[in-house]
Design an enzyme around this catalytic site. Structure first.
Site, PDB file in Angstrom:
ATOM      1  CG  HIS A 100      24.287  17.995 -11.641  1.00 20.25           C
ATOM      2  ND1 HIS A 100      22.974  17.831 -11.967  1.00 20.25           N
ATOM      3  CD2 HIS A 100      24.375  19.183 -11.016  1.00 20.25           C
ATOM      4  CE1 HIS A 100      22.285  18.900 -11.562  1.00 20.25           C
ATOM      5  NE2 HIS A 100      23.111  19.737 -10.985  1.00 20.25           N
ATOM      6  CG  ASP A 103      23.062  14.354 -12.508  1.00 19.00           C
ATOM      7  OD1 ASP A 103      22.979  14.507 -11.282  1.00 19.00           O
ATOM      8  OD2 ASP A 103      22.871  15.258 -13.346  1.00 19.00           O
TER       9      ASP A 103
END
Ligand code: XUL
Ligand code: CO
Length: 442
Positions: A100, A103
């Site tokens: 993501h 992240d």
């Protein structure tokens, strides 16, 4: 350069008799199974969020695992995670990763700041990709963590939240292309509702389809030639999510004309939450032409939430790989470990051991699934069970030659149905057991 997984050696294949925890017993990357190497058939991917970020935090307590990689400065930590992640994938022989946006780099105070953080880390990721020859399986945007998405992102009642989400997806797609990713995932964690009393369901679904159409149009502009995926999940965090399961999602994609570019990313534990088996979800996707990619984890059937455990269930892995092989293997997709070690397994060694267990389980599943196909008894049984559709009246129905009048006349002549045969479920289950046992004893 610092070594982060100090006690984790490079993991090699040692065969089923090995008792070395830091070795593969079944995953023999270059062994050819079903016309491709195990590496190509399984296409394992590390989930950036769990492997590098999840520290065991749950609703009742703070983290137990140290995932600070030696620093508490957010950008330094993001960089350390890149080095740690590539070291980890290299040591385990994992060729892909999924991420993501949030992240890989910390969110800034503005979109510009967030994107600038992403650019710094993305350059480092590309450098490490080149160094290790590791690829990106898919990317996605986190459209659920920030409070701005409290009511949804693509389905938000507030247009401004939709706008912010579009900006985030745009950047996450840029990064996916930069990393050479062939997949872009939409998982709708907040795309659902808590109560219909405050919800315009029709508008919400029209709007998320609009977001997806914009993503297709933008992908065409930036040369994204991979697949878009929706990852069905029935609930959690919202009470009811629109992408409930494969069937619901396929209906949505077809209604909005998104079926040419979208496939499904099926997650094992999401299937469980929807009250289906993992294989059911894969089969529904496959027979309808929506098979795409897989989040390979497992849930606990006694629990009603998404435990995201590392897969160790040989049956599920076998049935999953049977569907993958029947599909002709992955094209742009692969097996992403959307899995985290248990809170009590708090060391970095556990992170490695959990992946080894998951990879070996799927390697064994691949071997057993190929054996089921080679054995042929299951496929032959199914073929024979439907034999009445290949001749006589069955064939005539399939050829479009019959109608209600002709069938009523046929039924009158035929009389009672006397041709049913046993479904032999128990015998078939025994065949699967036998094949798995033979695979284990090979
Ligand atoms: C959440 C989940 C996500 C998606 C990507 O249940 O599975 O991590 O895989 O957003
Ligand atoms: Co997932």
């Amino acid at each position: 350069m610092a070594e982060y997984f100090k006690n984790v050696p490079e993991i090699k294949y040692e065969g089923p008799k090995s008792e070395n925890p830091y070795a593969y017993k079944y995953y023999d990357k270059d062994r050819v199974v079903g016309g491709k190497t195990m590496g190509e058939q399984l296409k394992f991917a590390m989930a950036w969020w769990h492997t590098l970020c999840a520290n065991g935090t749950d609703m009742f307590g703070v983290g137990t695992a140290d995932k600070t990689f030696g620093t508490d400065d957010p950008m330094e930590l993001a960089k350390a995670k890149v080095y740690a992640g590539f070291e980890f994938m290299h040591k385990l022989g994992i060729d892909y990763f999924c991420f993501h946006d949030r992240d890989i780099a910390p969110e800034g105070a503005t979109i510009e700041e967030s994107n600038a953080n992403l650019d710094v880390i993305a350059d480092l990721i590309v450098e490490q990709q080149k160094k290790y020859g590791i690829k990106c399986l898919w990317g996605t945007a986190n459209l659920f963590g920030n409070p701005r998405y409290m009511h949804g992102a693509g389905t938000a009642p507030n247009a401004d939240a939709f706008v912010y989400a579009a900006a985030q997806v745009k950047k996450a797609m840029d990064l996916t292309v930069k990393f050479g990713g062939k997949g872009y995932v939409f998982w709708g964690g907040r795309e659902g509702y808590e109560t219909l009393l405050n919800t315009d369901m029709g508008l919400e679904q029209d709007n998320i389809a609009r977001l997806m159409k914009m993503a297709i149009a933008y992908g065409d502009k930036i040369g994204f030639d991979g697949d878009f995926y929706i990852e069905p999940k029935p609930k959690e965090p919202t009470k009811h999510q629109y992408d409930f399961d494969s069937a619901t999602t396929i209906a949505f994609l077809t209604k909005y004309g998104l079926q040419d570019r979208f496939r499904l990313n099926i997650e094992a534990n999401h299937a469980t939450l929807a009250g289906h088996t993992f294989q059911h979800e894969l089969r529904v996707a496959r027979v309808n032409g929506f098979f795409g990619s897989i989040d390979a984890n497992q849930g606990d059937t006694l629990l009603g939430w998404d435990t995201d455990q590392f897969p160790t269930d040989i049956y599920n892995a076998t049935y999953c790989m049977y569907e993958v092989l029947k599909q002709g293997g992955f094209t742009n997709g692969g097996l992403n470990f959307d899995s985290k070690q248990r809170r009590g397994s708090f060391t970095l060694e556990d992170t490695a051991l959990a992946h080894i267990a998951g990879m070996d389980t799927f390697a064994l599943g691949l071997l057993a699934a190929q054996k089921i196909i080679d054995d042929g008894r299951i496929d032959k049984f199914v073929e024979d069970r439907y034999a009445s559709w290949t001749t006589g009246i069955g064939k005539s129905i399939i050829d479009g030659k019959e109608d209600f009048e002709s069938l009523a006349a046929y039924a009158a002549k035929m009389g009672e149905v006397t041709t049913n045969t046993s479904g032999r479920q128990e015998m078939l289950e025994l065949i699967v057991n036998q094949v798995i046992m033979n695979t284990l004893n090979e």
